[in-house]
Scaffold this motif. Structure first.
Motif, PDB file in Angstrom:
ATOM      1  N   SER A 345      98.920  39.911  82.127  1.00 54.34           N
ATOM      2  CA  SER A 345      98.504  38.636  81.021  1.00 54.34           C
ATOM      3  C   SER A 345      97.769  37.802  81.925  1.00 54.34           C
ATOM      4  CB  SER A 345      99.590  38.312  80.413  1.00 54.34           C
ATOM      5  OG  SER A 345     100.041  39.220  79.443  1.00 54.34           O
ATOM      6  N   GLN A 349      94.039  37.088  80.662  1.00 53.21           N
ATOM      7  CA  GLN A 349      94.152  35.568  79.731  1.00 53.21           C
ATOM      8  C   GLN A 349      93.606  34.380  80.496  1.00 53.21           C
ATOM      9  OE1 GLN A 349      96.990  34.900  76.953  1.00 53.21           O
ATOM     10  NE2 GLN A 349      97.963  36.680  76.976  1.00 53.21           N
ATOM     11  N   CYS A 350      93.927  34.651  82.013  1.00 53.98           N
ATOM     12  CA  CYS A 350      93.405  33.494  82.796  1.00 53.98           C
ATOM     13  C   CYS A 350      92.271  33.843  83.673  1.00 53.98           C
ATOM     14  CB  CYS A 350      94.527  32.957  83.569  1.00 53.98           C
ATOM     15  SG  CYS A 350      96.122  32.375  82.765  1.00 53.98           S
ATOM     16  N   CYS A 361      93.809  28.238  81.276  1.00 49.55           N
ATOM     17  CA  CYS A 361      95.183  28.859  81.535  1.00 49.55           C
ATOM     18  C   CYS A 361      95.964  27.816  81.159  1.00 49.55           C
ATOM     19  CB  CYS A 361      95.291  29.191  82.947  1.00 49.55           C
ATOM     20  SG  CYS A 361      96.695  30.457  83.018  1.00 49.55           S
ATOM     21  N   ASN A 574     105.907  34.449  77.518  1.00 53.97           N
ATOM     22  CA  ASN A 574     105.170  35.591  76.926  1.00 53.97           C
ATOM     23  C   ASN A 574     105.492  36.841  77.652  1.00 53.97           C
ATOM     24  OD1 ASN A 574     102.373  37.100  77.545  1.00 53.97           O
ATOM     25  ND2 ASN A 574     102.367  35.966  75.533  1.00 53.97           N
TER      26      ASN A 574
END
Length: 717
Positions: A345, A349-350, A361, A574
């Motif tokens: 992740s 995502q970052c 982020c 998360n």
């Protein structure tokens, strides 16, 4: 969370009385007790109505008792269960025991006593039915057995051994380092800080001419976080007032006859934050300080930094001995702390490999910033720092105070002295001290407001497990300075590392497996937190020998922002929905999967050796090397050489599972790897997650032909 019910344990004396009281006496006594309970209940409700209780404090009422409540329980205990039949009486007793709590203004001594009562486990058979399975069986798993085997965590699902930090084989390769003085010459410039107006002045200590060059962050696009520029050298007079726009500088001083530079230094400056906005909620909030050192395990800290270890034991610090890393190196472990993401992740995502990816982020410091906190982040060793090594760094400054421009300039403009292939000295002082000095300035300037700061160092620990001994006294000095400056009065401090030694002689020992996986971590609470939230203190003590992970620390940081929120309403990380704040009680029977820790990084298992010369060991090892080669090729690693199995070092079975820990060496380069594989004995093949394979020897300089971060530890150019 386990709720322990307290009941009277029958005594020998009580059991010897056979006579039953007369019905008249029983009824009168019963009526008296009912009236007494109702009177006390009415009084307690009236008292509670005049107090302001937070949701967190209400949540602890059912397990915390004052002396008066316990007295009532013991009074009622003189009647047998068959004698107490009135439902009203039962509900009244329940209401009294559930609403009695400790006074917020109790002394530290009373808090410690209540913590001891809170943590009691009643083992009498007559009350065991009221306890959870964990509470009844926990005493069967001691942290030290009769055979002198020690554990950090010992439960049915996690047996984490406690190696001896002072074992003979460790002491044989360990050596003590003394503090390294980078330059013995006297300071030509001293920075004087004014407490009244928070200003800095440059004081010249001898007859000289001096000038300063302002350091400015000046990169763009791909180099946004990797370039700086220096302003022109501005000459200054005695006790020069540093302008508020100057956050870092390089100074040059010349002695008579002023023909050459006599001394060169780098300085950082923190100025009060202007136009700060705060949350409309006026409740008191603690500041947060993350004070980190790379690559130090709990055992290494105890051995190499004995004064710091002693200091931590003597103050209000709470250790988490079962703190287990969740990933290989610094990046995934710190991302779990700062974002709550797992490695996939964090990349998905970052996008740390793309310009601006990290800016978007959801770092935890953004949440603190939104609550009105002033933020800071600083790290030494620019080339190998967490967000720049094989990554793009930050396009914009991530925090209000950012230490990277200072380090970039100091590494370029000042003389570097290396120790153990680390840039230990930058100019006239150790690299790490630029970071910690900035931390001291930042906390001092902002101690009367709220702040979130993270200060991380690599340059006295990363490559040599014994080098931290050189900074032992200095680290204690930093902590005492924070205390003298009043910073600890309102700051939760987390002193921690990301992992232990990942390569080198210490990692090759039998204890190296645990050494790598268990970084140290200590948490300090300010006094008002300890007094207002005694349940937090109790839980930190209980969690000392429970399995925890970086995800739990992320959840704790979020908890700090919402101290008055009910525990069940707090957000979960998360990357680990089953993880939660260490201010709550961690389940005793937790396993690594529930803590968000991959099996390969889990330090909980026991192992048994498999013959290295057997066909199973040979098949596992050969297939492991093939998997590495295939993975490197899939990541555009054409310039990396094909690896061939050289030697099977060991093959160990994890508990009684189909998982095995394989250590081997390959050629070229004599590189050493360790992996957890799943072995299908019927099909004679393995299942392996290649990115989780550990490299046990230093590989800097071997993989320069690869630009892909994930292949660095596998690539031999």
């Amino acid at each position: 969370m386990t709720t322990i019910k307290y009941e009277v344990i029958p005594t020998e004396e009580g059991q010897s009385i056979k006579r039953k009281p007369s019905k008249w006496f029983t009824k009168m006594g019963f009526l008296s007790v009912v009236l007494l309970i109702l009177a006390l209940y009415t009084l307690s409700v009236a008292t509670l109505a005049n107090q302001s209780w937070s949701p967190w404090e209400r949540s602890i009422e059912t397990t915390t008792y004052s002396a008066s409540a316990l007295d009532i329980i013991f009074e009622i205990g003189t009647f047998s269960s068959t004698e107490v039949k009135d439902d009203t009486t039962k509900s009244s007793l329940s209401a009294v025991t559930e609403t009695e709590t400790e006074n917020e203004s109790s002394s530290q001594e009373s808090i410690e006593k209540s913590t001891e009562v809170d943590a009691m486990v009643i083992t009498d058979p007559s009350t065991s039915s009221h306890l959870s399975e964990d509470s009844r069986t926990e005493t069967l798993y001691p942290l030290e057995t009769n055979s002198a085997v020690k554990y950090f965590v010992n439960s049915p699902r996690c047996q984490m051994t406690h190696p001896d930090p002072f074992a003979k084989n460790i002491l044989k390769i360990d050596r003590k380092h003394h503090y390294i003085v980078c330059d013995n010459s006297p300071d030509m410039i001293t920075v004087n800080f004014n407490e009244t107006d928070s200003t800095n002045r440059l004081h010249k200590n001898e007859n000289s001419t001096c000038c300063y060059r302002q350091i400015v962050r000046a990169g763009a696009s791909r180099m946004a976080d990797n370039q700086y520029k220096l302003g022109r050298c501005v000459e200054f007079q005695q006790d020069f007032l540093v302008p508020t726009e100057v956050k870092a500088m390089i100074t040059q001083c010349r002695r008579p006859p002023f023909d050459k530079v006599s001394q060169k230094d780098a300085f950082s400056f923190v100025h009060p934050r202007r136009n700060s906005t705060s949350d409309s909620n006026s409740e008191k909030r603690p500041s947060v300080l993350l004070w980190g050192i790379d690559s130090i395990s709990r055992m290494t800290l105890e051995r190499t930094m004995p004064r710091m270890y002693e200091y931590l034991l003597g103050q209000h610090w709470y250790e988490l001995q079962g703190y287990n890393k969740m990933g290989d190196n610094t990046f995934p472990n710190l991302m779990a702390v700062l974002t709550g993401f797992n490695k996939s992740s964090a990349y998905g995502q970052c996008h740390p490999d793309k310009v601006g990816g990290l800016d978007a982020c959801p770092f935890i410091w953004k949440d603190f910033k939104a609550k009105g906190y002033t933020t800071a982040f600083a790290e030494d060793w620019s080339q190998y720092s967490t967000f720049e090594y094989s990554k793009r760094g930050f396009f914009h400054m991530p925090t209000d105070v950012y230490g990277r421009p200072l380090i970039l300039a100091a590494e370029k403009e000042l003389k570097i002295t290396h120790h153990s292939n680390m840039p230990y000295c930058l100019g006239r002082k150790p690299s790490s001290e630029y970071i910690y000095d900035l931390g001291v300035q930042f906390t001092r300037i902002n101690r009367n407001s709220t702040f979130f700061g993270m200060f991380w160092t690599n340059t006295f620990s990363h490559n040599d497990f014994s080098m931290p001994s050189a900074m032992d006294n200095k680290m204690v000095e930093y902590m005492r300075t924070l205390d003298r400056n009043g910073v600890m009065d309102n700051t939760i401090i987390i002193f921690f590392s990301d992992h232990g030694s990942r390569f080198g002689p210490l990692r090759k020992l039998d204890s190296g497996f645990v050494e790598e996986r268990l970084p140290f971590i200590y948490i300090r609470l300010p006094r008002w937190i300890r007094e207002k939230y005694p349940k937090i203190v109790r839980n930190l003590k209980v969690n000392r020998n429970r399995l925890t992970s970086p995800y739990d620390i992320h959840a704790t940081l979020r908890h700090i922002l919402e101290l008055n929120t009910l525990p069940e309403e707090l957000p979960r990380p998360n990357g680990c929905p089953t993880c939660h704040s260490v201010f709550e009680e961690i389940p005793w029977s937790r396993n690594c999967s529930q803590a968000g820790i991959e099996e390969h990084w889990c330090a909980c298992d026991s192992f048994s050796n498999l013959p290295k010369s057997g066909p199973s060991a040979r098949n596992m090892s050969t297939q492991m090397v093939e998997a590495i080669n295939k993975f490197v090729r899939s990541k555009r690693g054409e310039k990396c050489r094909q690896l061939k199995l050289d030697q099977i070092i060991s093959v160990q079975q994890r508990s009684n599972s189909n998982q095995y820990l394989v250590q081997l060496s390959v050629q070229p380069g004599n590189a050493k790897f360790e992996a957890t594989v799943q072995w299908d004995s019927s099909a004679q093949n393995i299942t392996i997650w290649v990115p989780s394979i550990s490299r046990l020897d230093a590989y800097a300089g071997m993989s320069g032909c690869s630009s892909v971060a994930e292949t660095k530890k596998f690539c031999i150019c």
